[in-house]
Design a protein around this motif. Structure first.
Motif, PDB file in Angstrom:
ATOM      1  N   PHE A 102       0.831  -1.205   0.000  1.00 43.68           N
ATOM      2  CA  PHE A 102       0.000   0.000   0.000  1.00 43.68           C
ATOM      3  C   PHE A 102       0.865   1.254   0.000  1.00 43.68           C
ATOM      4  N   GLN A 103       1.915   1.267   0.829  1.00 46.23           N
ATOM      5  CA  GLN A 103       2.802   2.431   0.889  1.00 46.23           C
ATOM      6  C   GLN A 103       3.703   2.519  -0.330  1.00 46.23           C
ATOM      7  N   ASN A 104       3.870   1.435  -1.044  1.00 46.90           N
ATOM      8  CA  ASN A 104       4.717   1.444  -2.228  1.00 46.90           C
ATOM      9  C   ASN A 104       4.054   2.182  -3.389  1.00 46.90           C
ATOM     10  N   THR A 105       2.720   2.225  -3.403  1.00 46.78           N
ATOM     11  CA  THR A 105       2.005   2.851  -4.517  1.00 46.78           C
ATOM     12  C   THR A 105       2.362   4.317  -4.710  1.00 46.78           C
ATOM     13  N   PRO A 106       2.301   5.186  -3.685  1.00 49.24           N
ATOM     14  CA  PRO A 106       2.684   6.583  -3.917  1.00 49.24           C
ATOM     15  C   PRO A 106       4.143   6.751  -4.320  1.00 49.24           C
ATOM     16  N   LEU A 107       5.017   5.871  -3.836  1.00 50.19           N
ATOM     17  CA  LEU A 107       6.415   5.952  -4.250  1.00 50.19           C
ATOM     18  C   LEU A 107       6.572   5.655  -5.735  1.00 50.19           C
ATOM     19  N   ILE A 108       5.803   4.700  -6.237  1.00 50.19           N
ATOM     20  CA  ILE A 108       5.852   4.387  -7.669  1.00 50.19           C
ATOM     21  C   ILE A 108       5.337   5.563  -8.490  1.00 50.19           C
ATOM     22  N   LEU A 109       4.266   6.192  -8.035  1.00 49.97           N
ATOM     23  CA  LEU A 109       3.723   7.349  -8.758  1.00 49.97           C
ATOM     24  C   LEU A 109       4.741   8.486  -8.821  1.00 49.97           C
ATOM     25  N   ALA A 189       1.636   9.683  10.931  1.00 48.36           N
ATOM     26  CA  ALA A 189       2.758  10.533  10.528  1.00 48.36           C
ATOM     27  C   ALA A 189       3.402  10.019   9.249  1.00 48.36           C
ATOM     28  N   VAL A 190       3.603   8.702   9.164  1.00 49.33           N
ATOM     29  CA  VAL A 190       4.204   8.111   7.963  1.00 49.33           C
ATOM     30  C   VAL A 190       3.325   8.342   6.740  1.00 49.33           C
ATOM     31  N   VAL A 197       5.154  14.197   0.406  1.00 49.55           N
ATOM     32  CA  VAL A 197       6.364  14.195  -0.434  1.00 49.55           C
ATOM     33  C   VAL A 197       6.015  13.871  -1.885  1.00 49.55           C
ATOM     34  N   VAL A 198       5.152  12.882  -2.073  1.00 45.68           N
ATOM     35  CA  VAL A 198       4.763  12.508  -3.432  1.00 45.68           C
ATOM     36  C   VAL A 198       4.006  13.643  -4.109  1.00 45.68           C
ATOM     37  N   ALA A 199       3.132  14.321  -3.380  1.00 45.77           N
ATOM     38  CA  ALA A 199       2.387  15.446  -3.950  1.00 45.77           C
ATOM     39  C   ALA A 199       3.336  16.568  -4.373  1.00 45.77           C
ATOM     40  N   VAL A 200       4.360  16.841  -3.554  1.00 43.29           N
ATOM     41  CA  VAL A 200       5.345  17.876  -3.902  1.00 43.29           C
ATOM     42  C   VAL A 200       6.128  17.468  -5.150  1.00 43.29           C
ATOM     43  N   VAL A 201       6.520  16.191  -5.229  1.00 43.48           N
ATOM     44  CA  VAL A 201       7.268  15.713  -6.395  1.00 43.48           C
ATOM     45  C   VAL A 201       6.439  15.838  -7.665  1.00 43.48           C
ATOM     46  N   ILE A 202       5.181  15.431  -7.604  1.00 36.93           N
ATOM     47  CA  ILE A 202       4.315  15.514  -8.792  1.00 36.93           C
ATOM     48  C   ILE A 202       4.086  16.961  -9.189  1.00 36.93           C
ATOM     49  N   LEU A 203       3.848  17.842  -8.213  1.00 31.39           N
ATOM     50  CA  LEU A 203       3.644  19.262  -8.511  1.00 31.39           C
ATOM     51  C   LEU A 203       4.908  19.874  -9.095  1.00 31.39           C
ATOM     52  N   PHE A 204       6.060  19.525  -8.538  1.00 29.76           N
ATOM     53  CA  PHE A 204       7.329  20.056  -9.036  1.00 29.76           C
ATOM     54  C   PHE A 204       7.577  19.620 -10.485  1.00 29.76           C
ATOM     55  N   VAL A 230       1.799  13.355 -16.053  1.00 31.46           N
ATOM     56  CA  VAL A 230       2.042  13.785 -14.675  1.00 31.46           C
ATOM     57  C   VAL A 230       0.730  14.148 -13.980  1.00 31.46           C
ATOM     58  N   LEU A 231      -0.176  14.795 -14.729  1.00 33.73           N
ATOM     59  CA  LEU A 231      -1.493  15.093 -14.164  1.00 33.73           C
ATOM     60  C   LEU A 231      -2.235  13.808 -13.794  1.00 33.73           C
ATOM     61  N   LEU A 232      -2.087  12.808 -14.641  1.00 34.20           N
ATOM     62  CA  LEU A 232      -2.720  11.520 -14.355  1.00 34.20           C
ATOM     63  C   LEU A 232      -2.152  10.904 -13.084  1.00 34.20           C
ATOM     64  N   HIS A 233      -0.852  11.031 -12.877  1.00 38.07           N
ATOM     65  CA  HIS A 233      -0.245  10.531 -11.642  1.00 38.07           C
ATOM     66  C   HIS A 233      -0.807  11.276 -10.426  1.00 38.07           C
ATOM     67  N   GLY A 234      -1.054  12.579 -10.587  1.00 37.70           N
ATOM     68  CA  GLY A 234      -1.682  13.330  -9.510  1.00 37.70           C
ATOM     69  C   GLY A 234      -3.077  12.817  -9.198  1.00 37.70           C
ATOM     70  N   PHE A 235      -3.822  12.471 -10.252  1.00 38.41           N
ATOM     71  CA  PHE A 235      -5.155  11.901 -10.056  1.00 38.41           C
ATOM     72  C   PHE A 235      -5.073  10.535  -9.380  1.00 38.41           C
ATOM     73  N   GLN A 236      -4.085   9.732  -9.788  1.00 34.93           N
ATOM     74  CA  GLN A 236      -3.884   8.433  -9.146  1.00 34.93           C
ATOM     75  C   GLN A 236      -3.534   8.606  -7.670  1.00 34.93           C
ATOM     76  N   LEU A 237      -2.718   9.613  -7.369  1.00 30.23           N
ATOM     77  CA  LEU A 237      -2.375   9.887  -5.969  1.00 30.23           C
ATOM     78  C   LEU A 237      -3.623  10.278  -5.185  1.00 30.23           C
ATOM     79  N   LEU A 238      -4.492  11.072  -5.810  1.00 23.84           N
ATOM     80  CA  LEU A 238      -5.736  11.468  -5.148  1.00 23.84           C
ATOM     81  C   LEU A 238      -6.609  10.254  -4.857  1.00 23.84           C
ATOM     82  N   LEU A 239      -6.669   9.320  -5.799  1.00 28.83           N
ATOM     83  CA  LEU A 239      -7.425   8.098  -5.562  1.00 28.83           C
ATOM     84  C   LEU A 239      -6.842   7.297  -4.399  1.00 28.83           C
ATOM     85  N   SER A 240      -5.520   7.244  -4.336  1.00 30.69           N
ATOM     86  CA  SER A 240      -4.879   6.505  -3.247  1.00 30.69           C
ATOM     87  C   SER A 240      -5.124   7.168  -1.892  1.00 30.69           C
ATOM     88  N   MET A 241      -5.182   8.490  -1.892  1.00 27.34           N
ATOM     89  CA  MET A 241      -5.393   9.221  -0.636  1.00 27.34           C
ATOM     90  C   MET A 241      -6.812   9.054  -0.109  1.00 27.34           C
TER      91      MET A 241
END
Length: 321
Positions: A102-109, A189-190, A197-204, A230-241
């Motif tokens: 589960f935690q590996n998913t945002p790292l992959i994105l 916290a984790v 961190v993933v959101a900052v990376v995708i935005l950057f 990259v926008l799609l990865h942001g959407f995927q991150l939103l789904l994961s969140m």
């Protein structure tokens, strides 16, 4: 109106019916997901040029990770629904595996977004680690990071002395292992750090690629596609969140509906764990033109193989008659 507790047989019937309905909803959904993922992985294995491209290697890695995550979570779901109990020595690895994937998913994105960033800004000076023959180093690093935190998480908890790790049968639920308040704080916290961190990376990466489009006079099509990716990865991150919105949904459901706790848990599991994991790879896979063409050819070949066999059976029946 009399309370259902006065009719234990009726309450047991409704409980069993609820379990059957939940299982009948989850299992077909999971089987369809496995079929789609199997088709995509078969395409990657059959076409060498996909395995020579870093982007597709990372995508196939995401497919495998999501499959393992859903497989472990569905197993845990079935064990809880069936009230299957077994020792902690078997339960903890399954919970650990589910948490790590589960935690590996945002790292992959985040890695896939960085790959697009490197491919656009440094097409001729790509670092060796981002090449298709060296990308396994990054993949192993992601696995290491995603496994470290669950190890710490399960190590800081307090074990019940009445529960023997090797012999005492327990219902394998995360609440059983995560009973300590410090574990809850650590997990929160984790999760916040991971997704922030993933959101900052995708935005950057999106902003840098957007600025790059203004500089390039040629090949703007590929840069635009990278921006959309990259926008799609942001959407995927939103789904994961969405998995972390369960306290809000539980409060809203309790306020507006008289649901049982197990029904609320199932609603959150189906809507915020299963569906995002199901939609995320499908949206990405069917959006890619090359992969979409191969998927269409795969299903077309399967239909062409089925039709002659059906035609042959019809001819045999006619001859027999």
């Amino acid at each position: 109106m009399q309370n259902l507790t006065e009719f234990p047989g009726n309450a047991t019937f409704h409980s069993s019916l609820s379990v059957i309905i939940k299982v009948c909803v989850v299992i077909p959904f999971f089987c369809v997901f496995l079929c789609c993922i199997a088709v995509m992985l078969h395409i990657f294995a059959s076409h060498r040029h996909f395995l020579d491209t870093t982007r597709y290697i990372l995508f196939s890695y995401m497919l495998i990770n999501d499959t393992l995550q859903l497989l472990s979570s569905v197993l845990l779901f079935l064990f809880v629904m069936g009230r299957v109990k077994f020792a902690l020595v078997y339960c903890v690895p399954l919970l650990f595996f589910s948490t790590a994937t589960f935690q590996n998913t945002p790292l992959i994105l985040a890695t896939m977004s960085l790959e697009r960033y490197v491919a656009i800004l440094y097409p001729l000076q790509r670092p060796a680690a981002w090449r298709s023959d060296q990308i396994w180093i990054i993949i192993l690093s992601l696995w290491l990071i995603s496994c470290i935190f669950p190890i710490i998480h399960y190590s800081i908890g307090k074990r019940d002395p009445a529960v023997d790790i090797l012999s005492t049968p327990v219902l394998c639920k995360s609440t059983l292992i995560n009973s300590s308040p410090i574990q809850g704080l650590f997990q929160a916290a984790v999760s916040i750090i991971f997704f922030a961190v993933v959101a900052v990376v995708i935005l950057f990466t999106y902003i840098r690629i957007l600025l790059e489009t203004r500089k390039l006079r040629q090949d703007k099509v590929s840069v635009t596609k990278a921006m959309h990716t990259v926008l799609l990865h942001g959407f995927q991150l939103l789904l994961s969140m969405l998995a972390f919105t369960h306290p809000i949904t539980e409060t809203l459901i309790v306020l507006h509906a008289n649901w049982l706790p197990e029904d609320i848990s199932f609603f959150n599991y189906f809507c915020f764990i299963l569906i995002p994991r199901f939609l995320s790879p499908l949206i990405y896979g069917f959006r890619d033109q090359s992969l979409r063409v191969c998927i269409g050819k795969t299903f077309l070949c399967c239909s062409n193989k089925v039709k002659p066999s059906v035609r042959g059976k019809l001819q045999d029946n006619l001859l027999a008659s």
